[in-house]
Every structure is written in structure tokens, then in C-alpha cells.
Design an enzyme around this catalytic site. Structure first.
Site, PDB file in Angstrom:
ATOM      1  CE  LYS A   1     -51.440  17.250  25.658  1.00 10.06           C
ATOM      2  NZ  LYS A   1     -50.884  18.443  26.376  1.00 10.06           N
TER       3      LYS A   1
ATOM      4  CE1 TYR B   1     -52.436  13.378  28.191  1.00  7.90           C
ATOM      5  CE2 TYR B   1     -51.762  11.343  27.118  1.00  7.90           C
ATOM      6  CZ  TYR B   1     -51.494  12.648  27.488  1.00  7.90           C
ATOM      7  OH  TYR B   1     -50.299  13.227  27.143  1.00  7.90           O
TER       8      TYR B   1
ATOM      9  CB  THR C   1     -49.056  13.299  23.742  1.00  5.15           C
ATOM     10  OG1 THR C   1     -48.755  11.896  23.766  1.00  5.15           O
ATOM     11  CG2 THR C   1     -50.569  13.455  23.618  1.00  5.15           C
ATOM     12  CG  ASP C   2     -46.460   9.457  20.871  1.00  5.45           C
ATOM     13  OD1 ASP C   2     -47.122   9.554  21.927  1.00  5.45           O
ATOM     14  OD2 ASP C   2     -45.485   8.688  20.743  1.00  5.45           O
ATOM     15  CD  GLU C   3     -50.497   8.360  25.211  1.00  6.04           C
ATOM     16  OE1 GLU C   3     -51.644   7.930  25.475  1.00  6.04           O
ATOM     17  OE2 GLU C   3     -49.620   8.514  26.075  1.00  6.04           O
TER      18      GLU C   3
END
Length: 362
Positions: free
Chosen positions: A168, A164, A138-140
Site C-alpha cells: 500500500k 500488505y 491505510t494507516d498501516e
């Protein structure tokens, strides 16, 4: 012909991948491994049960023995790893599950892949089995951007701001380490916010749509000026296909659509779309008679500002130059067309999303 193990294949992006892959590659073997937690929905795979090359397994990626058995039994040569806990709010309330699934679960898969694809052949004095381990991230993991900062590239430093995104990021590092240390053939992709069919109703777009249909308040965190880059899910799936078929081992790619908007802009757009649907489709007014828009009201009247979540990232934006130049992938679904398809899908699949938000009790 390939043999794929798809983890989390009953989830949102995973289910879209499974339908797409079996449609485009019908001769490949595809095994879905899913724990069917709250966001995993077996009905998202409806219609595939009779496909000769499709197998569903209800199981957990943290069970390494299960993964090893599946890799051996189905002679899997490709793992596409979607399985993850992914809702930021839930990670703030209970991070332990995110650590277990996203970090320990990813490591379990990597251990199984190494044993079957590299160590077992070595014991027989054979070369490693040709294989691919693709990790969907994810870009997060990159944290938050200010309004004037350039979009995330593959070289942007990691700066996760929630349990979260931290889980990741840890999984990304584990995948990289297994490539560097053990020679596992790995690739990683990091996507922006997805939308489309089978999207679990707690996320922003389906939550807004279903709340309008239920005549419930539409929550807006803080001032609603958080910016996200929106990617239609089937564009994301096509990008993964390009990586699996063309991507160089050990590389990472960012996947986005260059479609930035604030959460508040998005919610107002959805309200206008739904108002138009109710005004022009009598069957929608009849089907969802409790909705404000069914009686000429404005869906935007349901908007309610609520306290912002802790550590809420202000802006995400993806620079997709690398995947465009190296693999020839470009997101092709314009947002207005993609969101229209998404709205139609939710209107046509009321049974699916009602069951998702209100599962039957035993």
C-alpha cells in the site's frame, strides 16, 4: 453530474461507498469494477441492479485495456480506488498477490487514467479532461506506534512492517508520482480500522461475532494488547465524499475516529454485547441455538490465546485534524452505537456471511 469508476466496489468499504453514493447522488453514473476474489461479494450490491445509473463489471484492475475501455465508454471523470488485497495474515503467507494487485494494479489504473484524461486530449491539442483519481490507503503504511507516541499525521514517515502495508505504501508513492510528473489530479486518504455492514468475516470484529454464533474459539493474537483506532465505515465513506467534492489535488488526508482500544478490550466488549443479545432476544437464541450464550453461558469462555503473528504492529492511531479543519469532516458515529448497528446487521444477514465463509462448490 459525475461519472465514477469504483474499483473493488463489491468489497467491504467499496460496497458501503456504492450504496451511499447512489443514495446521495442518484443522478451520477457509477461503474463498479471488481475481480470478485474471495473478499469481493456481488451480493453486497444487491438491490442496485435496477438502478438506471449503476453498472457492474467483473474484471481485474491489472487489465489496463479493460480500464481504458470503461473510462471511455462511460465517460468516467472520477476513479475511486478501493480494490486491494488487505488481510495482513494473507500477505505474510503469500505476498505475491499483494504485490500484483496493490502495486501493479494501482499502476495499471494510473496508466489508463493518464492515457484517457491527459494524453488523448493532448493529441487533439486539447486541455486535459477534468478528472479526479482518489486512492484509498491505510494507516498501516506508517508502521507501529508505542503507547506514548502521538497519533499519525499526514507528515508521519512511512515505515510499513508487513508485505500488505509495504504494497500500500508503494501504491501511495505511485499515485503521488503521477500527480507530480504527469499532472494527474490525485488525492489520497489513509483510514484507521473500519467496521460495519458487509465486513468480510476473516477480520477481527466479524470473526469474533460469527465465531460466537458458531460456538467456535475466538482467537487472540499474543497478549491481545495491540491497539487500534476504530472508524465506522459510513463515516469513512462520508470523509471520501468530502475529499472528492472539496479536496485539493495532490493532497493527502488521514481519516480516523479517535476511538482507540486494545484488541482484547474490543473482544470482551463484543462478548458482552452478544451475551446481552442472547439474554434479551428469544429469536436470537432460537436462530443460533448452538451458541454457548444461547444456554446462559458466557461468550468470553470461547477466547483462546494464540501465537502472535510475525511483525504484528502494536498500535495505530490517527490524527484527523487536517481533514476536520480543511474539509469540515468529523466522524459522528459513536463506537457503541456503530457496533450495535453492526451486530444487528450480522444477526439480520446470516445468509450473507454464511455464504462468504462457505461459498458454494461447483
Amino acid at each position: 453530474m459525475a461519472s465514477l469508476l469504483v474499483t473493488g466496489g463489491a468489497g467491504f468499504i467499496g460496497a458501503n461507498f456504492v450504496h451511499y453514493w447512489l443514495g446521495q447522488h442518484p443522478d451520477d453514473t457509477l461503474v463498479v469494477l471488481d475481480a470478485l476474489t474471495y473478499a469481493g461479494n456481488r451480493s453486497s450490491l444487491a438491490g442496485l441492479e435496477d438502478h438506471a445509473n449503476f453498472t457492474f463489471v467483473h474484471g481485474n484492475i491489472c487489465n489496463t485495456d479493460t480500464v481504458i475501455a470503461l473510462l471511455q465508454q462511460h465517460r468516467v471523470d472520477t476513479i475511486v480506488h478501493f480494490a486491494a488485497e488487505s488481510h495482513v495474515d494473507r500477505s505474510i503467507q503469500g505476498p505475491d498477490t499483494f504485490i500484483r494487485t496493490n502495486i501493479t494494479g494501482t499502476h495499471s489504473l494510473l496508466k489508463a487514467a493518464r492515457q484517457v484524461w491527459i494524453e488523448a486530449p493532448a493529441l487533439q491539442q486539447k486541455a486535459p479532461q477534468p478528472h479526479r483519481f482518489h486512492h484509498v490507503s491505510t494507516d498501516e503504511v506508517f508502521g507501529s506506534l508505542t503507547p506514548d507516541q502521538p497519533a499519525f499525521t499526514e507528515d508521519t514517515p512511512y515505515a510499513p512492517n508487513s508485505p500488505y502495508s509495504a504494497s500500500k505504501a508503494a501504491a501511495d508513492h505511485l499515485v503521488r508520482s503521477y500527480h507530480q510528473t504527469y499532472g494527474l489530479t490525485t488525492t489520497v486518504s489513509r483510514c484507521s480500522n473500519n467496521y460495519g455492514p458487509y465486513h468480510y468475516p476473516e477480520k477481527l470484529i466479524p470473526l469474533t461475532l460469527t465465531n460466537i454464533l458458531h460456538n467456535k474459539a475466538i482467537p487472540v493474537f499474543g497478549d491481545g494488547q495491540q491497539i487500534r483506532d476504530w472508524l465506522y465505515v459510513l463515516d469513512h465513506v462520508r470523509a471520501i465524499e468530502a475529499i472528492l467534492t472539496q479536496g485539493k489535488a495532490g493532497e493527502t488526508w488521514n481519516i480516523g475516529a479517535r476511538c482507540e482500544m486494545t484488541n482484547l478490550q474490543l473482544i470482551h466488549k463484543l462478548c458482552r454485547i452478544m451475551d446481552h443479545m442472547f439474554a434479551t432476544r428469544p429469536q436470537v437464541r432460537q436462530q443460533f441455538a448452538q451458541a454457548t450464550a444461547a444456554h446462559a453461558g458466557r461468550s468470553a469462555s470461547l477466547i483462546r490465546y494464540v501465537q502472535d503473528r510475525p511483525g504484528h504492529d502494536r498500535r495505530y492511531a490517527i490524527d484527523s485534524t487536517k481533514i476536520e479543519q480543511e474539509l469540515g469532516f468529523v466522524a459522528v458515529e459513536p463506537f457503541d452505537a456503530g457496533i450495535a448497528k453492526t451486530v444487528d446487521w450480522f444477526l439480520d444477514n446470516e445468509r450473507w456471511w454464511r455464504a462468504a465463509v462457505s461459498p458454494p462448490t461447483s
